[in-house]
Design a protein around this motif. Structure first.
Motif, PDB file in Angstrom:
ATOM      1  N   ASP A 252     -20.177   4.120  55.707  1.00 14.22           N
ATOM      2  CA  ASP A 252     -21.282   4.311  54.766  1.00 14.22           C
ATOM      3  C   ASP A 252     -21.302   5.701  54.141  1.00 14.22           C
ATOM      4  O   ASP A 252     -22.172   6.001  53.317  1.00 14.22           O
ATOM      5  N   THR A 253     -20.346   6.546  54.515  1.00 13.45           N
ATOM      6  CA  THR A 253     -20.330   7.920  54.020  1.00 13.45           C
ATOM      7  C   THR A 253     -19.813   7.987  52.586  1.00 13.45           C
ATOM      8  O   THR A 253     -18.687   7.564  52.301  1.00 13.45           O
ATOM      9  N   VAL A 254     -20.628   8.498  51.693  1.00 11.78           N
ATOM     10  CA  VAL A 254     -20.197   8.731  50.315  1.00 11.78           C
ATOM     11  C   VAL A 254     -19.302   9.965  50.296  1.00 11.78           C
ATOM     12  O   VAL A 254     -19.669  11.020  50.808  1.00 11.78           O
ATOM     13  N   GLY A 255     -18.111   9.823  49.724  1.00  8.17           N
ATOM     14  CA  GLY A 255     -17.204  10.954  49.629  1.00  8.17           C
ATOM     15  C   GLY A 255     -16.308  11.150  50.835  1.00  8.17           C
ATOM     16  O   GLY A 255     -15.637  12.179  50.927  1.00  8.17           O
TER      17      GLY A 255
ATOM     18  N   ILE B 279     -16.859   2.147  52.533  1.00  5.74           N
ATOM     19  CA  ILE B 279     -16.673   0.705  52.651  1.00  5.74           C
ATOM     20  C   ILE B 279     -16.238   0.109  51.313  1.00  5.74           C
ATOM     21  O   ILE B 279     -15.409  -0.806  51.263  1.00  5.74           O
ATOM     22  N   GLY B 280     -16.760   0.648  50.212  1.00  3.19           N
ATOM     23  CA  GLY B 280     -16.354   0.183  48.891  1.00  3.19           C
ATOM     24  C   GLY B 280     -14.937   0.602  48.546  1.00  3.19           C
ATOM     25  O   GLY B 280     -14.176  -0.156  47.942  1.00  3.19           O
ATOM     26  N   VAL B 281     -14.573   1.818  48.932  1.00  5.58           N
ATOM     27  CA  VAL B 281     -13.209   2.306  48.709  1.00  5.58           C
ATOM     28  C   VAL B 281     -12.213   1.441  49.482  1.00  5.58           C
ATOM     29  O   VAL B 281     -11.154   1.063  48.969  1.00  5.58           O
TER      30      VAL B 281
ATOM     31  N   LEU C 113     -12.296   3.866  62.184  1.00  7.72           N
ATOM     32  CA  LEU C 113     -13.498   4.299  61.483  1.00  7.72           C
ATOM     33  C   LEU C 113     -14.765   3.819  62.187  1.00  7.72           C
ATOM     34  O   LEU C 113     -14.803   2.742  62.776  1.00  7.72           O
ATOM     35  N   THR C 114     -15.804   4.619  62.092  1.00  7.87           N
ATOM     36  CA  THR C 114     -17.109   4.252  62.638  1.00  7.87           C
ATOM     37  C   THR C 114     -17.977   3.647  61.540  1.00  7.87           C
ATOM     38  O   THR C 114     -17.683   3.775  60.343  1.00  7.87           O
ATOM     39  N   GLU C 115     -19.059   2.998  61.944  1.00 10.16           N
ATOM     40  CA  GLU C 115     -19.997   2.449  60.969  1.00 10.16           C
ATOM     41  C   GLU C 115     -20.564   3.552  60.081  1.00 10.16           C
ATOM     42  O   GLU C 115     -20.749   3.363  58.875  1.00 10.16           O
TER      43      GLU C 115
END
Length: 239
Positions: A189-192, A207-209, A183-185
């Motif tokens: 940060d991508t929502v969804g 990141i939260g997932v 994964l990239t930074e």
């Protein structure tokens, strides 16, 4: 003192945490046999059962063996998260839909977020815990890195064989780890980025997932380790 060459970026920290948890889990699961895998320490456990013997109303799986699942609800351990979601602007209707519960149930929880009643969820077997993790990570991979089309509850052909279940599970975890490691930074940060159909993944930065997936792995493996300790104590207790 910082170790030479140690990475401290967000992804590396989560990967290091996951790798250590996996290493510990593999050691703790060494020697798991079929009888222990399906052992029910108390009456009324949730477990893995033949379809004709399912003991819960929403047991699922594509084959002969299905995983017990009861009526939908929000566990007490998630009340604080529900409160945070509501405070962050998520609608009560959306929260209810994510958990497959009524709007009234969410409103009841939000009215008393600091005083949760004890959960009445049954004790589960090692087979249930491992199978639950398997379908969760299988679906998580499919709806993030795969075709985003398959029903998670129909993706894992559950088996009563501990050895086969572990072989399949660790192969999946290898694939999960490889995909997450690339994964990239920007993707973090991508929502969804994850469109997993159960829960709030589509509404969260990845990141939260990913942090939640680590927590899911760690707490279920800790519970499996405790069940292994209880099995060993049962087998060695005099009388």
């Amino acid at each position: 003192m910082e170790s030479e060459g140690a990475r401290t970026d967000r992804l590396s920290l989560l990967l290091d945490q996951f790798d250590k948890a996996r290493e510990m889990a593999e050691v703790r699961l060494t020697g798991l046999g079929d009888e222990e895998f399906l052992w029910e320490p108390v009456p009324g456990c949730w477990s893995l059962r033949r379809r004709a013997e399912a003991a819960t109303p929403r047991a699922f799986g594509p084959g002969e063996w299905v995983l017990d699942q009861g009526a939908p609800d929000i566990p007490a351990s998630e009340y604080a998260e529900v409160a945070r979601q509501a405070a962050g602007g998520m609608s009560v209707a959306k929260i209810a839909d994510d958990w497959s519960v009524s709007v009234e149930r969410v409103e009841e929880i939000l009215a008393h977020p600091d005083a949760p009643e004890p959960d009445e969820t049954p004790v589960t077997t090692i087979a249930w815990r491992l199978s639950h993790l398997h379908f969760h990570f299988q679906g998580g991979w499919e709806w993030t890195f795969g075709g985003r089309s398959q029903e998670p509850k129909l993706m894992v052909d559950f088996t009563p064989s501990a050895a086969l279940a572990l072989e399949r599970f660790w192969a999946l975890i290898d694939r999960w780890r490889d995909s997450v490691g690339a994964l990239t930074e920007e993707q973090l940060d991508t929502v969804g980025l994850s469109q997993y159909p159960y829960g709030s993944d589509p509404d969260e930065p990845y990141i939260g997932v990913l942090s939640g997936a680590n927590l899911e792995f760690i707490h279920h493996m800790a519970e499996i380790a405790l069940l292994r300790d209880l099995w060993r104590a049962r087998s060695t207790t005099p009388g």
